[in-house]
Scaffold this active site. Structure first.
Site, PDB file in Angstrom:
ATOM      1  N   TYR A  10      71.550   0.991  58.770  1.00 15.97           N
ATOM      2  CA  TYR A  10      70.534  -0.272  58.756  1.00 15.97           C
ATOM      3  C   TYR A  10      70.131  -0.743  59.987  1.00 15.97           C
ATOM      4  O   TYR A  10      71.067  -0.671  60.852  1.00 15.97           O
ATOM      5  CB  TYR A  10      71.155  -1.286  57.641  1.00 15.97           C
ATOM      6  CG  TYR A  10      70.222  -2.633  57.760  1.00 15.97           C
ATOM      7  CD1 TYR A  10      69.636  -2.932  56.811  1.00 15.97           C
ATOM      8  CD2 TYR A  10      70.404  -3.386  58.834  1.00 15.97           C
ATOM      9  CE1 TYR A  10      68.521  -3.944  56.662  1.00 15.97           C
ATOM     10  CE2 TYR A  10      69.465  -4.653  58.809  1.00 15.97           C
ATOM     11  CZ  TYR A  10      68.542  -4.820  57.685  1.00 15.97           C
ATOM     12  OH  TYR A  10      67.898  -6.126  57.683  1.00 15.97           O
TER      13      TYR A  10
ATOM     14  N   GLU B 223      62.330  -3.714  60.088  1.00 13.12           N
ATOM     15  CA  GLU B 223      63.531  -3.204  59.428  1.00 13.12           C
ATOM     16  C   GLU B 223      63.318  -1.612  59.180  1.00 13.12           C
ATOM     17  O   GLU B 223      62.415  -1.374  58.547  1.00 13.12           O
ATOM     18  CB  GLU B 223      63.576  -4.162  58.219  1.00 13.12           C
ATOM     19  CG  GLU B 223      64.844  -3.726  57.334  1.00 13.12           C
ATOM     20  CD  GLU B 223      65.117  -4.449  55.985  1.00 13.12           C
ATOM     21  OE1 GLU B 223      65.935  -5.561  56.092  1.00 13.12           O
ATOM     22  OE2 GLU B 223      64.484  -3.970  54.929  1.00 13.12           O
TER      23      GLU B 223
END
Lengths: 394, 297
Positions: free
Chosen positions: A117, A202
């Site tokens: 992530y 993101e």
């Protein structure tokens, strides 16, 4: 402002970040022809493009599974994409009614050995961007906050090489080649974040393939509405179909509008007062049809537009005007109300509470107008009572 | 006594020839605010209202005047630059009313403020008023009354509501400060509470918050540890849907701690009386203060 996954990936790619390359198909497109341009991958991934997280865990309301699916053949892809298009996808963010899917992304399914992530967002408490990274990508990051690495970036100096190295080593990029590609990705990601006035970018997941390559296979981006004036290229990515047309119309007049479920139309100035008004109604068993913040500097044109947007809401039982003007004058608002109600022959009862700049003049103007079903609330506390009276009359 | 500003302030206005200034400056001056100079690049040498000298730069204005505060009334694209210029001019108090400044600009401004000589109020705020002495902002004058209650708020209109309920009960204010509705801004809620706590004239504090961010919870923590003065509070947005921006750039529920109920519970856990709706803030204040019997206005 939010954009779609495929748009985010295009931005990432334009900024030197490797992404998996797929195609986007819309309702009128020749799905088969577009998908055939992908060659013959072993598996495909088909992803609904809506402005919501949790698409993989969401479901289509007529039951064709989740918003992110892996399939084998080109025929399956075509069938699935056609079913997704025009269908509604419900996620934990959209609520049970879901969100209409107008575009579907189709790409080759990527095989990988690790998922990460990686995100940058503007941390309001710290007052600076923060990089968040985790070696457990692919899942919702909120579910595992303890595993997330955080690196705060000085907004004046920008990302320093040591910060990127620190993250690279902590994430366990042991091969030098992979580590180097991570450093380049992070540097580019920060540059993208900073240059575009993003509030969030993101990549989830960022994957490492068996041969050590890094690839962004899903991405999300949110941009600062206040900075769009200096980013025409980003503004152009806005998808009007993904937004409430009344909100878009309001925004063009500098008015903040959010539709809610109730039946009392609320015209207020100031975000705080608009919210407090919703809360006040709710605490008294009444429900606002909307949040509407005129902004204190609004002129007559914005007030006109706001009233018209409010009146588009179907099943209103009452209109509430609740203003406390610093710069915004009560008589100006009153004049707009009279014009709009008279022009449109609006029969809705009107509850008004006015305070602040030229409020007395505004109330006088309204009282002089005998076509209005007017109920004047003396103060905030009096508003719920006056609304009940107004609704009885109706 | 008051916090941050009193009647002796000599004030610079950045954007003195603009539309916002044309509307608000007469009200500030009528209130007693001493405006000594203005800035408008390109109009240096001219005068506002034939009286107040206009300069091209803050540096030039500070060469000619001792300036204790600057009021910034310029449109959003130019506002951060104006704040930066005021910091560079070492102006002790900077008040920026402007709404809509990009967050990135404010992040840089906030970094620049560290180790500077300046304190920033706002942006996206009504400003600051010490009733009966000085007004640096856009709040309606008549709603205020001089007294001893410190008011700090993230919202302009809710400051007006709160102050008006106090004044109608004959309760005056020491200083009312709007810290602003943007996610990144100047002085924090904790900063304002600390100043009110240290101010001998302030006897009670009213805190008005809303959804988004964690400032109210931080203020609750601070009050629990350091504040003996009675505090009343109101938090807007218990009915706001999550993940939607409610007008203010900073008013968005993202994560449990930024929701209204979390803040209300944090404040109550710190012994603070929280009004359930905005119409009750005046009454709740009377309950916690020694001002149960309102004086005649």
């Amino acid at each position: 402002m939010k954009i779609h996954e495929f748009q985010t990936k295009k931005l990432l790619a334009d900024h030197g970040i490797p992404v998996d390359t797929g195609v986007v198909v819309g309702c009128g497109d020749d799905v088969e022809a577009l998908v055939s341009s992908l060659g013959q991958p072993e598996n495909y991934v088909v992803k609904a493009q809506i402005h919501s997280g949790g698409r993989g865990k969401g479901h289509f309301i007529d039951g064709i599974g989740s918003g992110v699916q892996r399939v084998h053949s080109r025929m399956e892809v075509v069938q699935l994409a056609r079913k997704m298009l025009g269908n509604r996808l419900a996620t934990r963010q959209t609520g049970p009614e879901g969100c209409r899917v107008n575009m579907v992304y189709v790409g080759p399914a990527t095989n990988f050995c690790r998922e990460f992530y990686l995100a940058i967002f503007m941390d309001r408490s710290a007052g600076m961007p923060v990089i968040m990274a985790s070696s457990a990508g692919g899942v919702e990051i909120e579910e595992q906050p303890e595993n997330v690495l955080r690196e705060y970036v000085c907004p004046l100096a920008g990302l320093q090489p040591f910060q990127a190295r620190k993250l690279a080593f902590s994430l366990g990029f042991n091969s030098e080649a992979t580590r180097k590609s991570f450093l380049v990705i992070l540097e580019n990601l920060y540059r993208l974040f900073d240059e575009t006035d993003a509030s969030l970018i993101e990549i989830n997941p960022l994957v490492e393939t068996a041969d050590g390559r890094l690839l962004a296979i899903d991405g999300k981006a949110v941009f600062d509405d206040n900075a769009l004036f200096r980013h025409p290229d980003i503004s152009a990515l806005r998808d009007p179909a993904a937004e409430d047309p009344r909100e878009i119309q309001a925004a063009t007049h500098g008015v903040n509008y959010v539709a809610l479920a109730g039946n009392i139309g609320c015209l207020t100035n100031g975000a705080g007062l608009a919210m407090a008004t919703m809360d006040l109604l709710n605490a008294n068993g009444l429900e606002a049809a909307n949040f509407l913040d005129l902004g204190d500097n609004s002129g007559a044109e914005a007030v006109h537009a706001a009233l018209e947007i409010l009146l588009q809401g179907g099943d209103l039982r009452c209109m509430l005007i609740n203003t406390f003007g610093g710069a915004m004058c009560g008589d100006m608002v009153a004049k707009c109300v009279v014009d709009v109600f008279n022009e449109g022959r609006v029969e809705l009862p009107l509850v008004v509470r006015m305070e602040g700049a030229r409020a007395a003049e505004g109330l006088d103007l309204l009282r002089a107008e005998n076509t209005l079903k007017l109920f004047v609330a003396e103060n905030l506390r009096d508003i719920p009572q006056k609304i009940r009276e107004a609704m009885r009359v109706q | 006594m008051s916090i941050l500003v009193d009647g002796s302030a000599s004030v610079l206005v950045q954007g003195i020839t603009g539309r916002a200034a044309a509307f608000h400056l007469p009200h500030c001056e009528a209130y007693g605010t001493k405006i000594v100079a203005g800035i408008r690049p390109g109009k240096g040498g001219q005068f506002y209202d034939n009286r107040i000298p206009i300069y091209d730069t803050v540096a030039e204005a500070t060469r000619h005047h001792a300036i204790s505060a600057s009021l910034i009334l310029v449109p959003a694209p130019a506002a951060a630059d104006c704040i930066w210029e005021a910091i560079d001019g070492e102006i002790p108090l900077i008040v920026c009313v402007t709404e809509g400044i990009p967050v990135r600009d404010m992040a840089r401004v906030r970094a620049r403020l560290r180790d500077s000589h300046s304190v920033l109020i706002g942006a996206n705020c009504p400003g600051i008023i010490t009733p009966g002495e000085v007004k640096l902002g856009i709040m309606p004058s008549y709603i205020h009354r001089s007294g001893s209650v410190g008011v700090v708020s993230r919202s302009g209109t809710l400051t007006f509501e709160t102050v008006w309920q106090l004044t109608q009960r004959g309760i005056g204010q020491s200083t009312c400060v709007g810290i602003g509705g943007d996610p990144i801004h100047g002085i924090s809620m904790v900063d304002a509470v600390r100043m009110f706590n240290d101010d001998p004239k302030t006897t009670e504090i009213v805190l008005v918050g809303e959804i988004g961010g964690e400032e109210e919870a931080a203020a609750a923590e601070f009050i629990k540890k350091h504040v003996q003065k009675p505090v009343a509070a109101y938090i807007a947005g218990v009915t706001a849907p999550a993940d939607r921006r409610m007008g203010h750039a900073g008013a968005i529920i993202s994560g449990a701690k930024s929701g209204a109920w979390y803040k209300i519970r944090a404040l109550e856990a710190a012994g603070i009386a929280v009004a359930r709706d905005i119409a009750q803030i005046g009454d709740v204040f009377c309950e916690i203060s020694n001002k149960n019997v309102p004086e005649k206005p």
